[in-house]
Design a protein around this motif. Structure first.
Motif, short mmCIF file in Angstrom:
data_model
loop_
_atom_site.label_atom_id
_atom_site.label_comp_id
_atom_site.label_asym_id
_atom_site.label_seq_id
_atom_site.Cartn_x
_atom_site.Cartn_y
_atom_site.Cartn_z
N ASP A 254 4.85 0.72 -1.97
CA ASP A 254 5.90 1.75 -1.97
C ASP A 254 5.29 3.10 -2.33
O ASP A 254 5.70 3.76 -3.28
N LEU A 255 4.30 3.51 -1.56
CA LEU A 255 3.59 4.76 -1.83
C LEU A 255 4.47 5.97 -1.50
O LEU A 255 5.24 5.94 -0.54
N SER A 256 4.34 7.01 -2.31
CA SER A 256 5.12 8.23 -2.06
C SER A 256 4.34 9.43 -2.56
O SER A 256 3.23 9.29 -3.10
N GLN A 257 4.92 10.64 -2.41
CA GLN A 257 4.28 11.87 -2.89
C GLN A 257 4.16 11.88 -4.41
O GLN A 257 3.32 12.59 -4.97
N SER A 258 5.00 11.08 -5.08
CA SER A 258 4.98 11.09 -6.55
C SER A 258 4.07 10.00 -7.14
O SER A 258 3.94 9.89 -8.35
N THR A 259 3.45 9.18 -6.27
CA THR A 259 2.50 8.17 -6.76
C THR A 259 1.29 8.90 -7.35
O THR A 259 0.61 9.65 -6.65
N THR A 260 1.03 8.68 -8.65
CA THR A 260 0.01 9.49 -9.32
C THR A 260 -1.41 8.95 -9.07
O THR A 260 -1.61 7.77 -8.78
N TYR A 261 -2.36 9.84 -9.24
CA TYR A 261 -3.79 9.51 -9.09
C TYR A 261 -4.19 8.45 -10.12
O TYR A 261 -4.89 7.48 -9.81
N THR A 262 -3.70 8.61 -11.38
CA THR A 262 -4.02 7.66 -12.46
C THR A 262 -3.47 6.27 -12.14
O THR A 262 -4.14 5.25 -12.36
N TYR A 263 -2.23 6.23 -11.63
CA TYR A 263 -1.59 4.96 -11.27
C TYR A 263 -2.45 4.22 -10.23
O TYR A 263 -2.71 3.01 -10.35
N LEU A 264 -2.91 4.95 -9.20
CA LEU A 264 -3.73 4.34 -8.16
C LEU A 264 -5.08 3.87 -8.70
O LEU A 264 -5.60 2.84 -8.29
N LEU B 265 3.88 6.15 4.60
CA LEU B 265 4.74 5.02 4.98
C LEU B 265 3.96 3.96 5.75
O LEU B 265 4.16 2.76 5.56
N GLY B 266 3.05 4.41 6.62
CA GLY B 266 2.21 3.47 7.37
C GLY B 266 1.31 2.67 6.45
O GLY B 266 1.13 1.46 6.61
N ALA B 267 0.71 3.35 5.43
CA ALA B 267 -0.16 2.67 4.46
C ALA B 267 0.63 1.65 3.65
O ALA B 267 0.16 0.54 3.39
N SER B 268 1.86 2.00 3.25
CA SER B 268 2.71 1.07 2.49
C SER B 268 2.97 -0.21 3.28
O SER B 268 2.90 -1.32 2.76
N ASP B 269 3.28 -0.06 4.57
CA ASP B 269 3.53 -1.23 5.43
C ASP B 269 2.28 -2.10 5.56
O ASP B 269 2.36 -3.33 5.55
N ALA B 270 1.11 -1.46 5.69
CA ALA B 270 -0.14 -2.22 5.80
C ALA B 270 -0.41 -3.01 4.52
O ALA B 270 -0.90 -4.14 4.56
N TYR B 271 -0.05 -2.44 3.37
CA TYR B 271 -0.26 -3.14 2.09
C TYR B 271 0.70 -4.32 1.92
O TYR B 271 0.36 -5.30 1.23
N TYR B 272 1.88 -4.27 2.53
CA TYR B 272 2.77 -5.44 2.54
C TYR B 272 2.07 -6.62 3.20
O TYR B 272 2.10 -7.76 2.72
N PHE B 273 1.42 -6.35 4.33
CA PHE B 273 0.69 -7.38 5.06
C PHE B 273 -0.43 -7.96 4.18
O PHE B 273 -0.66 -9.17 4.13
N MET B 274 -1.15 -7.08 3.45
CA MET B 274 -2.25 -7.53 2.61
C MET B 274 -1.75 -8.35 1.41
O MET B 274 -2.42 -9.27 0.95
N MET B 275 -0.55 -8.04 0.92
CA MET B 275 0.02 -8.82 -0.17
C MET B 275 0.33 -10.25 0.30
O MET B 275 0.13 -11.22 -0.44
N ILE B 276 0.80 -10.38 1.54
CA ILE B 276 1.07 -11.71 2.11
C ILE B 276 -0.24 -12.51 2.22
O ILE B 276 -0.28 -13.72 1.92
N LEU B 277 -1.34 -11.84 2.61
CA LEU B 277 -2.65 -12.52 2.67
C LEU B 277 -3.06 -13.03 1.29
O LEU B 277 -3.58 -14.15 1.16
N ALA B 278 -2.83 -12.22 0.26
CA ALA B 278 -3.19 -12.62 -1.12
C ALA B 278 -2.38 -13.83 -1.56
O ALA B 278 -2.92 -14.76 -2.18
N ALA B 279 -1.09 -13.85 -1.23
CA ALA B 279 -0.25 -15.00 -1.58
C ALA B 279 -0.71 -16.27 -0.86
O ALA B 279 -0.75 -17.36 -1.45
N ALA B 280 -1.11 -16.14 0.40
CA ALA B 280 -1.61 -17.29 1.16
C ALA B 280 -2.90 -17.82 0.53
O ALA B 280 -3.10 -19.05 0.44
N ALA B 281 -3.78 -16.92 0.08
CA ALA B 281 -5.03 -17.35 -0.58
C ALA B 281 -4.72 -18.13 -1.86
O ALA B 281 -5.40 -19.11 -2.18
#
Length: 491
Positions: free
Chosen positions: A349-359, A446-462
């Motif tokens: 859920d990346l946005s303009q307010s997502t901080t550098y420290t958080y990342l 928004l595109g990066a957030s959607d791609a990370y949803y896919f990667m989270m599914i891969l992690a759950a499968a692992a």
């Protein structure tokens, strides 16, 4: 081999090999932060520029099956020096590249060298270390292999921001020359050669099959998943790869011995390897693109954000190697994935307010998780195999990882590109007065957030696959196999 291994100065041998491997791995990840700048320099799209990474991994993946043959046919010195010469010629080509096409050719020449080094290094470890000490030895390798990607993005970001991108390659040249000189003087052979015949048909089948599959996945970003070329390319690639596999199974002297997959532990670790590698390589490319295209950070800022997590990953590698020797693979994999899954969810859920420290904190969490998995994964799979399948296990392991990394990167960048385009159209429809800069930024986030949803599914499968891993007490058939099969081929 046992008597011979006692005479070998293991420390000196590994130091030279690890230094070469460090430069090879550094080179592989050095351009990740620079991709956004190269898009502007050569006026190419994200789908095109990602071939700098996927093309590198594809050549690696194609060449690695041949390394089992190469390690039987040539000595350790011959292979290592050849690999470093490829890296040197490729670096000179890239440094002088007048166009994107020449840069890509240079990267592929570099990849030919990198494809030899990693399997060679792992085979040397299998040859000179007993099974109960391999976890610690692999942990030391991991320190070097992971330290390179740790400093790569920051170094790359600094060079791209304050100097020409060409210095990324010019700086490598003297270091590679230094390794070549050291190898000429000190490197000794640990392998025995034999007159093996190369199965040219298998090489062609693996090259065409893997190449078509990767091209299909990469083309989907610009052409779309329903495009006839994409569908036909993927279908043809899958068919040719199936023919390659059938030929290996039927062959008396296969290029890539798929009998390793009869071992349950090796098969499970290979599946986990595919999923983890897809996430790891994709994150290393996607996060810098999001930071620069979506948030306007400089390449140096993007590289600096990745540095603390990668350093933690590197210095934890020897620790997790020792933990593996003591507790086995399964508990380490579970701990690692309990870090990785939340780390992937944290950036959906990346946005303009997502901080550098958080990342940065999220990336440290991801890297802690990866340190519990990457090297123990390789060690567990190889330790489960009998000695005579060691070189083939190494070749299969590295092939799986490189192809998975290439396909994972292509798929994730494709998802990012398709979704970013879709979100841009939606934003323009709902608010036609949106400025081009803001539109580009919103679409990228928004595109990066959607791609990370896919990667989270891969992690759950692992994580699910990890639950089927046996405990440590059931994962040590190698000792029995080593005692009962003295006739096993030397590594």
């Amino acid at each position: 081999m046992q008597a011979e291994s006692k005479k070998i100065n293991k420390g000196l041998l590994l130091t030279i090999l690890i230094f070469g491997c460090f430069l090879s791995t550094l080179n592989q990840t050095l351009l990740n932060v620079a991709l956004s700048s190269l898009m502007d320099v050569f006026d190419v799209t994200a789908t095109t520029v990602q071939w700098i990474s996927t093309g590198f991994m594809l050549v690696n993946g194609i060449l690695i099956p041949v390394t089992a043959y190469l390690m039987k046919r040539f000595t350790t010195r011959q292979l290592f020096l050849s690999a470093m010469l490829f890296l040197l010629i490729g670096s000179i080509t890239c440094a002088a590249a007048p166009s994107f096409s020449v840069l890509l050719i240079g990267r592929m020449i570099q990849a030919a060298g990198a494809g030899i080094i990693m399997p060679l290094l792992m085979s040397v470890v299998l040859a000179i270390f007993p099974v109960e000490k391999r976890g610690s030895a692999m942990g030391l390798l991991g320190l070097a292999m992971i330290f390179a990607p740790a400093i790569g993005p920051t170094l790359s970001g600094f060079i791209v921001e304050y100097h020409s991108w060409r210095w990324l390659f010019i700086g490598l040249i003297p270091l590679v020359l230094m390794v070549i000189v050291l190898a000429f003087k000190y490197l000794v052979n640990v392998s025995e050669t034999s007159k093996s015949k190369l199965d040219v048909v298998s090489v062609l089948l693996s090259t065409i099959g893997f190449g078509l599959i990767l091209y299909g996945f990469s083309s989907a970003g610009s052409k779309g998943w329903s495009d006839a070329v994409v569908i036909l390319t993927l279908a043809a690639g899958a068919s040719v790869t199936a023919l390659f596999c059938i030929r290996q199974i039927k062959s008396d002297d296969p290029l890539l011995n798929l009998a390793v997959f009869k071992n349950k532990v090796f098969t499970l670790t290979s599946l986990i390897n595919v999923l983890i590698t897809m996430m790891m390589y994709a994150d290393m490319i996607l996060l810098p693109i999001y930071l620069q295209k979506g948030r306007g950070f400089t390449p140096f800022d993007a590289g600096l954000l990745l540095l603390p997590g990668a350093l933690v990953n590197a210095f934890m590698s020897p620790v997790t190697g020792k933990l593996y020797d003591r507790f086995g693979a399964k508990p380490l994999f579970i701990i690692g994935l309990l870090f990785i899954i939340p780390a992937m969810w944290a950036v959906t859920d990346l946005s303009q307010s997502t901080t550098y420290t958080y990342l940065m904190i999220r990336t440290i969490g991801l890297r802690i998780g990866l340190s519990f998995i990457t090297m123990p994964l390789n060690t567990a799979g190889l330790n489960a195999l009998p000695r005579q399948l060691g070189t083939h296990g190494t070749a299969v392991n590295n092939t799986v990882r490189q192809i998975a990394g290439a396909i994972g990167t292509a798929v994730v960048i494709t998802i990012y590109t398709v979704q970013a385009t879709s979100h841009a159209a939606t934003v323009m429809h709902s608010n036609p007065s949106t400025t081009p800069e803001l539109l580009k930024s919103l679409a990228s986030m928004l595109g990066a957030s959607d791609a990370y949803y896919f990667m989270m599914i891969l992690a759950a499968a692992a994580f699910v696959i990890t639950l089927f891993m046996p405990a440590k007490s059931k994962m040590m058939p190698e000792k029995k196999a080593a005692g009962s099969s003295k006739e096993g081929a030397p590594l």
